[in-house]
Design a protein around this motif. Structure first.
Motif, mmCIF file in Angstrom:
data_model
loop_
_atom_site.group_PDB
_atom_site.id
_atom_site.type_symbol
_atom_site.label_atom_id
_atom_site.label_comp_id
_atom_site.label_asym_id
_atom_site.label_seq_id
_atom_site.Cartn_x
_atom_site.Cartn_y
_atom_site.Cartn_z
ATOM 1 N N ASN A 44 41.542 18.059 36.437
ATOM 2 C CA ASN A 44 40.548 17.635 37.414
ATOM 3 C C ASN A 44 41.159 16.575 38.330
ATOM 4 O OD1 ASN A 44 38.337 16.717 38.835
ATOM 5 N ND2 ASN A 44 37.022 16.490 37.069
ATOM 6 N N PRO A 45 41.184 16.821 39.640
ATOM 7 C CA PRO A 45 41.767 15.827 40.551
ATOM 8 C C PRO A 45 40.895 14.579 40.715
ATOM 9 C CG PRO A 45 40.855 17.650 41.800
ATOM 10 C CD PRO A 45 40.732 18.018 40.351
ATOM 11 N N THR A 68 44.769 11.269 47.893
ATOM 12 C CA THR A 68 45.348 12.308 48.738
ATOM 13 C C THR A 68 46.114 11.659 49.884
ATOM 14 O OG1 THR A 68 44.864 14.378 49.917
ATOM 15 C CG2 THR A 68 43.302 12.575 50.225
ATOM 16 N N ASN A 119 33.525 22.261 54.725
ATOM 17 C CA ASN A 119 34.014 22.960 53.527
ATOM 18 C C ASN A 119 34.527 24.350 53.881
ATOM 19 O OD1 ASN A 119 31.708 24.597 53.702
ATOM 20 N ND2 ASN A 119 30.617 23.499 52.107
ATOM 21 N N THR A 120 34.992 25.077 52.867
ATOM 22 C CA THR A 120 35.575 26.405 53.085
ATOM 23 C C THR A 120 34.534 27.446 53.505
ATOM 24 O OG1 THR A 120 35.375 26.860 50.721
ATOM 25 C CG2 THR A 120 37.507 26.055 51.504
ATOM 26 N N GLU A 159 33.209 24.353 47.510
ATOM 27 C CA GLU A 159 34.253 24.874 46.631
ATOM 28 C C GLU A 159 35.586 24.691 47.324
ATOM 29 O OE1 GLU A 159 33.303 28.969 46.054
ATOM 30 O OE2 GLU A 159 31.488 28.542 44.907
ATOM 31 N N GLY A 160 36.615 24.424 46.542
ATOM 32 C CA GLY A 160 37.964 24.339 47.111
ATOM 33 C C GLY A 160 38.155 23.113 47.968
ATOM 34 N N THR A 161 38.791 23.314 49.108
ATOM 35 C CA THR A 161 39.194 22.215 49.977
ATOM 36 C C THR A 161 38.091 21.838 50.965
ATOM 37 O OG1 THR A 161 41.476 22.967 49.830
ATOM 38 C CG2 THR A 161 40.957 21.478 51.634
ATOM 39 N N ASN A 177 42.346 16.031 53.461
ATOM 40 C CA ASN A 177 41.552 16.984 52.682
ATOM 41 C C ASN A 177 41.225 16.390 51.322
ATOM 42 O OD1 ASN A 177 41.738 19.037 54.641
ATOM 43 N ND2 ASN A 177 43.696 19.689 53.846
ATOM 44 N N ILE A 179 39.408 17.705 47.458
ATOM 45 C CA ILE A 179 39.160 18.909 46.672
ATOM 46 C C ILE A 179 37.775 18.801 46.031
ATOM 47 C CG2 ILE A 179 40.004 20.364 44.787
ATOM 48 C CD1 ILE A 179 41.955 20.141 47.144
ATOM 49 N N THR A 181 36.667 20.930 43.768
ATOM 50 C CA THR A 181 36.789 21.355 42.375
ATOM 51 C C THR A 181 36.848 20.131 41.457
ATOM 52 O OG1 THR A 181 38.050 23.250 43.148
ATOM 53 C CG2 THR A 181 38.147 22.759 40.787
#
Length: 190
Positions: A44-45, A68, A119-120, A159-161, A177, A179, A181
């Protein structure tokens, strides 16, 4: 001479009439299925940590942190790398920006800061801040104007980036960016 001819003929005759090898009574093995490889869960980031007191003693109060890198440009024409630490606790979120090096002083914005996130899925959110994370700088996303709640909901639904752009009144622009997640898991732990 007869011995020379007789020995090879005898060998040939013996090898032609050798008994058949015994029949195996073992049952053939059924082809085995390949074992399913269990993937290791991704790290987990959003790291959950405990705040510490001035003496270094940890408290029970927790926060989540995401680190980041990105880019910045300012009115002086400077362009370069920005190191970003995104922090959140139960009450607020903060964005800490360090131009060019993590050892440089924390950026301190004056006036209003606009934070845009996309978001994506193409969904966007715009947040406004006019307060610092602490005395030394940073940007505070606070509950008072409902931005913190909107930010949490946006991240939980993403979700994602997630692309982030920050603009302040001095014409500085920061792009990086984060994350999505793991955000919900970490939020549940603080």
């Amino acid at each position: 001479m007869i011995k020379k001819i007789l020995i090879p003929i005898l060998l040939l005759a013996v090898s032609c009439h050798s008994p058949e090898p015994p029949v195996s009574t073992a049952k053939p093995k059924a082809p085995s299925k390949p074992k399913a490889v269990t993937p290791k869960p991704a790290v987990n980031p959003w790291v959950v940590k405990n705040y510490t007191k001035a003496g270094g003693e940890t408290t029970e109060r927790k926060y989540a942190r995401f680190d980041t890198e990105g880019t910045f440009s300012d009115q002086d024409g400077s362009n370069g790398k920005v190191y970003v630490t995104f922090m959140l606790n139960k009450e607020n979120a903060g964005i800490l920006l360090y131009k060019s090096s993590k050892s440089n002083p924390l950026e301190k914005s004056t006036g209003t800061v606009i934070i845009k996130m996309k978001n994506t899925k193409g969904e966007e959110i715009e947040l406004t801040s006019s307060r610092g994370w602490n005395k030394t700088g940073g940007i505070l996303i606070e509950q008072n104007n409902n931005d913190y709640s909107r930010f949490r909901i946006f991240m939980l639904q993403s979700e994602g980036t997630v692309n982030v752009e920050i603009r302040d009144e001095s014409a500085a622009v920061y792009n990086f960016n984060i994350i999505a997640t793991g955000f919900g898991d970490s939020l549940g732990q603080i």
